[in-house]
Design an enzyme around this catalytic site. Structure first.
Site, PDB file in Angstrom:
ATOM      1  N   CYS A   2       0.817  -1.312  -0.089  1.00 47.44           N
ATOM      2  CA  CYS A   2       0.055   0.007   0.028  1.00 47.44           C
ATOM      3  C   CYS A   2       0.930   1.343  -0.021  1.00 47.44           C
ATOM      4  CB  CYS A   2      -1.102   0.075   1.194  1.00 47.44           C
ATOM      5  SG  CYS A   2      -1.899  -1.404   1.323  1.00 47.44           S
ATOM      6  N   ARG A  27       3.703   0.593  -6.835  1.00 47.99           N
ATOM      7  CA  ARG A  27       3.782  -0.064  -5.795  1.00 47.99           C
ATOM      8  C   ARG A  27       2.710  -1.233  -6.067  1.00 47.99           C
ATOM      9  NH1 ARG A  27       6.321   2.144  -1.137  1.00 47.99           N
ATOM     10  NH2 ARG A  27       4.904   0.856   0.531  1.00 47.99           N
ATOM     11  N   TRP A  74      -3.043  -2.247  -1.631  1.00 47.61           N
ATOM     12  CA  TRP A  74      -2.716  -3.353  -2.345  1.00 47.61           C
ATOM     13  C   TRP A  74      -3.369  -4.430  -1.249  1.00 47.61           C
ATOM     14  CZ3 TRP A  74      -0.450  -5.728  -6.233  1.00 47.61           C
ATOM     15  CH2 TRP A  74      -0.057  -7.125  -6.166  1.00 47.61           C
ATOM     16  N   ASN A  98      -0.609   0.601   5.969  1.00 48.83           N
ATOM     17  CA  ASN A  98       0.172  -0.319   5.244  1.00 48.83           C
ATOM     18  C   ASN A  98       0.947  -1.213   6.061  1.00 48.83           C
ATOM     19  OD1 ASN A  98       1.583  -1.551   3.154  1.00 48.83           O
ATOM     20  ND2 ASN A  98       3.497  -0.119   3.300  1.00 48.83           N
ATOM     21  N   GLY A  99       0.370  -2.667   5.902  1.00 48.31           N
ATOM     22  CA  GLY A  99       1.008  -3.685   6.639  1.00 48.31           C
ATOM     23  C   GLY A  99      -0.070  -4.595   6.888  1.00 48.31           C
ATOM     24  N   GLU A 478      13.013 -24.120 -13.015  1.00 52.03           N
ATOM     25  CA  GLU A 478      12.844 -22.628 -12.759  1.00 52.03           C
ATOM     26  C   GLU A 478      14.334 -21.687 -13.176  1.00 52.03           C
ATOM     27  OE1 GLU A 478      10.671 -20.740 -12.354  1.00 52.03           O
ATOM     28  OE2 GLU A 478      11.478 -18.863 -11.579  1.00 52.03           O
ATOM     29  N   LYS A 482      14.522 -18.612 -15.718  1.00 47.24           N
ATOM     30  CA  LYS A 482      14.993 -17.380 -15.311  1.00 47.24           C
ATOM     31  C   LYS A 482      15.886 -16.827 -16.185  1.00 47.24           C
ATOM     32  CE  LYS A 482      12.352 -15.917 -12.929  1.00 47.24           C
ATOM     33  NZ  LYS A 482      11.284 -16.899 -13.177  1.00 47.24           N
ATOM     34  N   GLU A 485      14.728 -16.095 -19.949  1.00 49.60           N
ATOM     35  CA  GLU A 485      13.756 -14.943 -20.162  1.00 49.60           C
ATOM     36  C   GLU A 485      14.565 -13.797 -19.757  1.00 49.60           C
ATOM     37  OE1 GLU A 485      10.509 -14.714 -17.580  1.00 49.60           O
ATOM     38  OE2 GLU A 485      11.305 -15.551 -16.077  1.00 49.60           O
ATOM     39  N   HIS A 501      20.619 -40.072 -21.966  1.00 44.95           N
ATOM     40  CA  HIS A 501      19.809 -40.614 -22.820  1.00 44.95           C
ATOM     41  C   HIS A 501      19.811 -39.825 -24.011  1.00 44.95           C
ATOM     42  CE1 HIS A 501      18.891 -44.051 -20.144  1.00 44.95           C
ATOM     43  NE2 HIS A 501      18.855 -43.057 -19.109  1.00 44.95           N
ATOM     44  N   LYS A 600       4.212  -8.956 -17.917  1.00 48.21           N
ATOM     45  CA  LYS A 600       4.065  -9.772 -16.572  1.00 48.21           C
ATOM     46  C   LYS A 600       2.863 -10.406 -16.363  1.00 48.21           C
ATOM     47  CE  LYS A 600       5.035 -10.009 -12.396  1.00 48.21           C
ATOM     48  NZ  LYS A 600       6.209 -11.015 -12.117  1.00 48.21           N
TER      49      LYS A 600
END
Ligand code: AGP
Length: 605
Positions: A2, A27, A74, A98-99, A478, A482, A485, A501, A600
């Protein structure tokens, strides 16, 4: 996260607040609101969605005055809506936050018994009414008393109805700064919000309370005594400040992982055991299922691959993992006794959403693991386990992946307990080890300089392999995604035992191979595979635990991780993979936060 802005001075507060909130849009948020002293009374306007929606509402309710607070939300507790938007008000005050207040449910029950009623689902409204119940005319004393009742992290901005022209604030955990200008004085979550008006600021320390007037600021420490603050000068550009000084959002988000994991996992541990009661999933919920079907895309799917191993290992419940775009077209076998788990940071991925809808058509209960509250997937799922990573701005997902793992570990322990596979004692020790391993992630961040040096070797390479066994294999997947991309280096992840193989034909002298060998039980086998590639000239980066005994002759570089049990090593081993990719991309001059061709959130099929 937030965003908070407060102002009191000689200018119209609304202009300052809206400008400041606009500078905090990076944010991430889903609703916004302001409170302004107008004619001696606090008036509040809130709107779901973008700031433009708030501006349109304000066109009908002009708030004229020189003192106010504003907020971009948020969402964590409670869907994005006008009701849940901040500020939250009582007759005595208006508050923005915020929190996360961890004990809000208990406090809400206590306040209800005192006659308080609630109009929102938020922890913030509870905090506002806790403060209301403490207020007897002394703002600082009331704030201090309320803080002593709250558990969790917060930054509050407050207006008291009988204190026109004054803005109050306190923080614990969530950042809050005070900025001083000729036009008036500000509180804000981030100095970015007010850089056009001033570069002079100071930060509030934990439990410090500030009172702003048009003339200046008074700060009290936790003991009630006044505190002299050193005025700092912000040298950042706006964009730099939004990254809190990090060169890229991706690096900032890699470093936010320990906090993101704590915010996501800790509130779901009650009496030492995983609990999803506060998420609306009662204990016993998982008993009725005889299969789990995980569906996701990209990094979220890689988290699902780890989640499958965790749940199968602990609960002995069969788990399938599917790429969402494939799942829909293979005419899957689904029954109402299948629990479908969709995983998505954005909650808007079209392929994953389509898979969710197919599962619901087939009568399967759907549980979503989502980072964006109120997102489409969150709204259409039957149950939601929100991750609290805060907004993930960089296209390459990092902290969202880690918190998804955190949720899968909690699920694995919870399901194992409900299926009778483990007793409460073992569940408690697993949960304790999960929390302990989360604490070790901070040490993994210290590996960044070592990974930077290794990445220097990868400037001219044309291909690279990641190999691993057991839990290390989905981590290789993963790590490979990373690196591809954001650095555009072609690479592949391979189960270490599978390389011989066919693919090993591509391993020629000088080809880098990243060997993930964190699984104690499989280390000898993985070392054999390392020797196979090394015999063909590969340059091996060995990533293993610090206690592993490995012949220095089998690797060119070694990165050692803190020790944890095989089960929890993914929480640690993903960090060097993220850092390696980040540094390789920076060294290659790539656009780390916005890689070419990528978005995104992939809201198209
Ligand atoms: C991960 O770094 C990528 N940006 C991408 O694979 C992403 O994980 C995938 O598109 C899924 O996104 P979601 O988690 O928002 O559904």
């Amino acid at each position: 996260m937030c965003g908070i802005v407060g102002f009191t001075g000689s200018k119209q507060a609304l202009d300052m607040l809206l400008e400041g909130l606009g500078n905090l849009e990076y944010r991430g948020y889903d609703s916004a609101g302001v409170s302004v002293f107008c004619g001696g009374a606090i008036r509040t306007v809130k709107a779901q969605g973008r700031l433009q929606n708030l501006r349109e509402k304000l066109a009908c309710y002009p708030l004229e005055g020189t003192c106010g607070i504003g907020h971009t939300r948020w969402a964590t507790h409670g869907e994005p809506s006008d009701q849940n938007a901040h500020p939250h008000t009582t007759e005595k005050l208006s508050l923005v936050h915020n929190g996360i207040i961890e004990n809000y449910l208990e406090l809400r029950a206590e306040l209800s018994q005192k006659g308080y009623s609630f109009v929102s689902q938020t922890d913030t409204e509870v905090a506002a009414k806790v403060l209301d119940s403490c207020y007897d005319g002394d703002p600082a004393a009331a704030i201090r008393k309320a803080s002593s009742l709250l558990e969790g992290a917060f930054a509050f901005g407050v207006l008291f109805a009988d204190r026109p022209g004054e803005v109050y604030a306190i923080r614990r955990g969530s950042p809050l700064i005070v900025a001083l200008s000729e036009e008036g004085n500000f509180i804000t979550s981030d100095v970015t919000a007010v850089l056009r008006h001033t570069h002079r600021y100071f930060t509030l320390e934990a439990e410090e309370i500030v009172r702003l007037t048009p003339e200046g600021a008074t700060v009290w420490g936790p003991d009630g005594g006044t505190v002299e603050k050193t005025i700092l000068t912000a040298s950042w550009s706006v964009e730099q400040a939004q990254k809190s000084g990090y060169p890229h959002f991706m690096l900032k988000e890699i470093y936010e992982q320990p906090e993101a994991l704590k915010n996501t996992v800790h509130p779901r541990v009650l009496s030492g055991l995983p609990s999803f009661e506060a998420d609306g999933i009662p204990d016993g919920f998982f008993q009725g299922f005889d299969r789990v079907q995980v569906i996701a895309c990209g990094t979220a799917m890689h988290a699902g691959m780890v989640g499958r191993m965790v749940i199968e290992k602990l609960a002995r419940l069969p788990v399938d993992v599917d790429i969402a775009s494939e799942f829909r077209y293979r005419d899957p076998i689904l029954t109402p006794r299948h629990l479908v788990v969709v995983v998505s940071q954005s909650g808007e991925t079209a392929d994953t959403l389509a898979a969710l809808r197919l599962a619901k058509e087939r009568g399967c209960p759907v549980l979503a693991i989502v980072n964006v509250a109120g997102s489409t997937i969150a709204r259409e799922a039957d149950h939601v386990l929100y991750t609290y990573a805060g907004p993930e701005i960089a296209v390459a997902s990092t902290k969202a992946y880690s918190v998804q793992l955190g949720i899968f570990y909690l699920l694995g322990i919870r399901i194992a307990l409900e299926k009778g596979r483990i007793e409460a004692g073992e569940a408690r020790s697993l949960t304790a080890e999960l929390l302990e391993t989360i604490g070790k992630t901070v040490r993994c961040l210290e590996l960044s300089p070592a990974l930077l040096e290794i990445a220097r070797d990868y400037q001219e390479i044309r291909s690279l392999f990641f190999i691993g066994r057991g839990f290390d294999y989905p981590l290789c997947c993963e790590g490979s995604l990373k690196l591809k991309e954001i650095s555009y280096i072609h690479c592949e992840a391979y189960a270490a035992g599978e390389l011989k193989h066919g693919t090993i034909s591509l391993v020629t002298p000088g080809v880098p191979v990243v060997a993930l060998a964190t699984q104690t039980a499989l280390l000898p086998k993985t070392v054999s595979n390392i020797k196979e590639v090394q015999a063909r000239g590969a340059r091996v980066l060995l990533i293993c635990r610090e206690s592993a005994a490995a012949d220095p002759g089998v690797y060119a570089h070694r990165v050692s991780l803190p020790d944890a049990s095989d089960l929890f090593m993914p929480l640690l081993s993903v960090i060097p993979l993220q850092l390696l990719s980040y540094h390789a991309a920076v060294l290659r001059g790539c656009d780390v936060d916005k890689p070419r061709n990528l978005a995104k959130s992939v809201t198209v099929e």
